[in-house]
Design an enzyme around this catalytic site. Structure first.
Site, PDB file in Angstrom:
ATOM      1  N   LYS A  54       0.839  -1.207   0.000  1.00 32.15           N
ATOM      2  CA  LYS A  54       0.000   0.000   0.000  1.00 32.15           C
ATOM      3  C   LYS A  54       0.873   1.254   0.000  1.00 32.15           C
ATOM      4  CE  LYS A  54      -3.800  -2.498   2.084  1.00 32.15           C
ATOM      5  NZ  LYS A  54      -4.685  -2.815   3.208  1.00 32.15           N
ATOM      6  N   GLN A  98      -5.311  -2.046   9.341  1.00 33.42           N
ATOM      7  CA  GLN A  98      -5.059  -3.312   8.659  1.00 33.42           C
ATOM      8  C   GLN A  98      -5.600  -4.463   9.504  1.00 33.42           C
ATOM      9  OE1 GLN A  98      -3.804  -3.437   5.577  1.00 33.42           O
ATOM     10  NE2 GLN A  98      -3.912  -5.663   5.494  1.00 33.42           N
ATOM     11  N   ASP A 121     -11.454   1.944   3.190  1.00 25.23           N
ATOM     12  CA  ASP A 121     -11.738   0.507   3.035  1.00 25.23           C
ATOM     13  C   ASP A 121     -13.211   0.249   2.720  1.00 25.23           C
ATOM     14  OD1 ASP A 121      -9.542  -1.225   3.256  1.00 25.23           O
ATOM     15  OD2 ASP A 121      -9.475  -1.073   5.449  1.00 25.23           O
TER      16      ASP A 121
HETATM   17  N1  GUN Z   1      -6.811  -7.422   5.442  1.00 27.63           N
HETATM   18  C1  GUN Z   1      -6.966  -8.121   4.306  1.00 27.63           C
HETATM   19  N2  GUN Z   1      -7.540  -7.359   3.352  1.00 27.63           N
HETATM   20  C2  GUN Z   1      -7.747  -6.146   3.909  1.00 27.63           C
HETATM   21  C3  GUN Z   1      -8.288  -4.926   3.415  1.00 27.63           C
HETATM   22  O1  GUN Z   1      -8.727  -4.793   2.271  1.00 27.63           O
HETATM   23  N3  GUN Z   1      -8.306  -3.895   4.304  1.00 27.63           N
HETATM   24  C4  GUN Z   1      -7.848  -4.009   5.574  1.00 27.63           C
HETATM   25  N4  GUN Z   1      -7.933  -2.949   6.369  1.00 27.63           N
HETATM   26  N5  GUN Z   1      -7.339  -5.122   6.067  1.00 27.63           N
HETATM   27  C5  GUN Z   1      -7.287  -6.182   5.221  1.00 27.63           C
END
Ligand code: GUN
Length: 285
Positions: A54, A98, A121
């Protein structure tokens, strides 16, 4: 005939180029640089790799990013305080925590604590509700990325029979809603579904988000179907793989996403797009 390979890496590069061009314009015309904060607690599973991806994507498109890597000794209240700091800071446009979090922390409470306006998200219940109501909002990144892939490859959705395996809040449920929004006929399967292959083998578009290597075998797949593999697993040799038995299913599907290089890069690209949207909205653009 071998299936067409759906190149998520290439489409993700295209999405990121679009976001980059828009960020350049925003900076030139308004002096505005979108900013994302990613909160990571401890080192759960592959989170460190996801978070690194990211950050790298932010650098590629011209979005400022900060990783707040917090120790897994942090308390729930301390974590909620960090989230509130982000909510209050006008220079931060997007925030995500996350997942998964260590067991002593409450994921739902954290998700709900993020301001819906910064929830890139798309996990906050307000945004989930807006999505369900067909209103403009932040669409969760993985389903949004899959929709973009299907559109780029001109897969017809109107009236198509779609089966989603998995009912998570992150992938399965929002995927079903997005497909429904485009007039597909959608079935959601899960661990209690009876005779799974008899259901999945009806699908024109099959989306698998299970998390088990070798789960989707050719008997699950209708000849000519489009197969989207959302999972990131390790096989018995430690090799990265999805849910789908790629080689065998490629022989009967019309198109298929590889793992890696399919859905994964699209998730990150779509996050960039949501961050741009959050920044624009904060300026009523
Ligand atoms: N863990 C796995 N995929 C995601 C996601 O798209 N967003 C977040 N915040 N955590 C994750």
């Amino acid at each position: 005939m071998a299936a067409k390979i759906i190149d998520g890496k290439a489409v993700a590069a295209k999405v990121k180029e679009e976001v980059k061009a828009a960020c350049t314009k925003l900076k030139e015309e308004r002096g505005l640089i979108p900013k994302l904060v990613v909160i990571q607690v401890g080192d759960m599973g592959p989170s460190t790799i996801y978070v690194r991806n990211k950050k790298k994507a932010c650098e590629q498109v011209g979005i400022e990013s900060e990783i707040w890597h917090l120790p897994d000794t942090i308390t729930q209240d301390e974590l909620l305080d960090k989230i509130e700091k982000c909510n209050q800071d006008d220079s931060i446009h997007g925030v995500l925590v996350q997942l998964p979090l260590p067991a002593h922390l409450d994921e739902t409470a954290c998700t709900n604590a993020i301001s819906p306006d910064k929830d890139v998200d798309g996990f906050h219940p307000v945004n989930v509700g807006r999505m369900l109501a067909g209103q403009e909002t932040f669409i969760p990144c993985t389903p949004a990325g899959i929709m973009r892939l299907l559109d780029e490859y001109e897969v017809p959705l109107d009236g198509a029979s779609c089966v989603v395996i998995g009912r998570s809040n992150i992938v399965g449920k929002p995927m079903a809603v997005q497909l429904l929004e485009r007039n597909a006929t959608v079935t959601v399967c899960h661990s209690h579904t009876r005779d799974l292959p008899s259901v999945t083998s009806q699908a024109d578009i099959l989306v698998s988000a299970v998390g088990k290597a070798h789960f989707v075998t050719p008997e699950f797949v209708k000849p000519g179907a489009v197969v989207i593999d959302v999972a990131m697993n390790r096989d018995e040799n430690g090799k990265l793989c999805g849910d789908v038995e790629f080689e065998k299913v490629s022989e009967i599907a019309s198109a298929i996403t590889p793992v890696p290089g399919g859905v994964g890069p699209m998730t990150v690209a779509q996050l960039m797009s949501n961050c741009l949207l959050a920044a624009r909205r904060s300026f009523q653009l």
